[in-house]
Write a protein that holds these residues in place. Sequence first.
Motif, PDB file in Angstrom:
ATOM      1  N   GLY A 160      -1.164  36.817  45.063  1.00  0.00           N
ATOM      2  CA  GLY A 160      -1.068  38.138  45.676  1.00  0.00           C
ATOM      3  C   GLY A 160      -2.410  38.660  46.134  1.00  0.00           C
ATOM      4  O   GLY A 160      -3.305  37.896  46.499  1.00  0.00           O
ATOM      5  N   VAL A 161      -2.574  39.989  46.072  1.00  0.00           N
ATOM      6  CA  VAL A 161      -3.763  40.637  46.628  1.00  0.00           C
ATOM      7  C   VAL A 161      -4.917  40.704  45.637  1.00  0.00           C
ATOM      8  O   VAL A 161      -6.036  41.047  46.006  1.00  0.00           O
ATOM      9  N   GLY A 162      -4.677  40.401  44.356  1.00  0.00           N
ATOM     10  CA  GLY A 162      -5.749  40.413  43.373  1.00  0.00           C
ATOM     11  C   GLY A 162      -6.064  41.800  42.851  1.00  0.00           C
ATOM     12  O   GLY A 162      -5.472  42.804  43.268  1.00  0.00           O
ATOM     13  N   ILE A 163      -7.021  41.855  41.929  1.00  0.00           N
ATOM     14  CA  ILE A 163      -7.459  43.108  41.315  1.00  0.00           C
ATOM     15  C   ILE A 163      -8.946  43.263  41.573  1.00  0.00           C
ATOM     16  O   ILE A 163      -9.732  42.373  41.230  1.00  0.00           O
ATOM     17  N   PRO A 164      -9.390  44.364  42.180  1.00  0.00           N
ATOM     18  CA  PRO A 164     -10.816  44.549  42.448  1.00  0.00           C
ATOM     19  C   PRO A 164     -11.638  44.469  41.164  1.00  0.00           C
ATOM     20  O   PRO A 164     -11.177  44.904  40.104  1.00  0.00           O
ATOM     21  N   PRO A 165     -12.849  43.902  41.230  1.00  0.00           N
ATOM     22  CA  PRO A 165     -13.675  43.763  40.017  1.00  0.00           C
ATOM     23  C   PRO A 165     -13.864  45.057  39.253  1.00  0.00           C
ATOM     24  O   PRO A 165     -13.883  45.056  38.015  1.00  0.00           O
ATOM     25  N   GLU A 166     -14.002  46.185  39.962  1.00  0.00           N
ATOM     26  CA  GLU A 166     -14.262  47.455  39.278  1.00  0.00           C
ATOM     27  C   GLU A 166     -13.058  47.948  38.477  1.00  0.00           C
ATOM     28  O   GLU A 166     -13.186  48.858  37.645  1.00  0.00           O
ATOM     29  N   ASN A 167     -11.877  47.374  38.722  1.00  0.00           N
ATOM     30  CA  ASN A 167     -10.676  47.809  38.001  1.00  0.00           C
ATOM     31  C   ASN A 167     -10.237  46.833  36.917  1.00  0.00           C
ATOM     32  O   ASN A 167      -9.249  47.084  36.231  1.00  0.00           O
TER      33      ASN A 167
END
Length: 320
Positions: free
Chosen positions: A259-266
């Motif tokens: 999918g779209v992944g999870i941003p590093p900051e989250n």
Amino acid sequence: MTANESWSLPMERYPDPACSYAFEDDRAVVQASNEQFGRISGLSAGDPLADGFGEELPVLGDQPSFDRSGRCWVRDPDHRERRYLVRIIAPENDQPGHLVFNAVDQERESQNVGVDRVASVLSHDLRNPLDVARARLRAGRELESEEHFDHVEQAHDRMERIIQDVLTLARGEDVVNPEEVVDLDAVVRNAWQTVETNGATLDVVEDLPEATADRDRVTRLFENLFRNAVEHGPPETEEEHITISVGRLPDGLFVADDGVGIPPENRERVFEPGFSSDDHGTGLGLAIVARIVDLHGWSVRVTDSETGGARFEIVGLDPE
């Protein structure tokens, strides 16, 4: 509580940070505050709130994190394990507004679910199996088919598991009993059968280990990971469906998607109770994953999958 309601405790005696503020030349300016507020913000009477919190209230150093009630969270710069739930009381007529901080210990918070979160689970997560049960019961009566009654029973079982999830967050060890040797391959495939997949595909890329675990809670762990991948995958089209892969690690396993992944900051915040990147989410799914993992003595981390999606690695399983 509104700005013109009386302040029941003198501000200097309030145990957590607090201040009153008013707008001057379109800027929110501190009118009065207690010592605790000055410590975490560096502000005093006459200072613009933006100097301590940025243009959008509030947070020290990070972007604001608002929950659905309009409240927000601020971390204590001197005690990173502590954060504050901030109520923003807007000015009204000639009365100043207030920022009222309530300290929440992070360890204690992770073991407790607020009434608003419980309400979210009861209204959101329970609605789907309840609707399924109603529809299947109606079909079973009309068609006199035992198969539909089996689905009603499954829906009721799912509702019971959801209730147990709330208890997992609220009571911890009292509802998790990792005393059984569990075939994780079978658990993964069983969990997949209980999730609305929306055309997604499960790929168990290699045999998974056995581990000492609480079968019901670990089943819920995988259900939540699968549901998170499906709900946060790419928009569904006839040509595009998400694929979820599960594989073995030397001391655990991974669940990855394309999918779209999870941003590093989250990646740390996704495990916090109440945090959700989806306006319709309860913010409990991955918090429950983290809690179940922790109560088994394992650990979980988030990284990128090979395709740029999300990859959850659960390690420390001490496979049998």
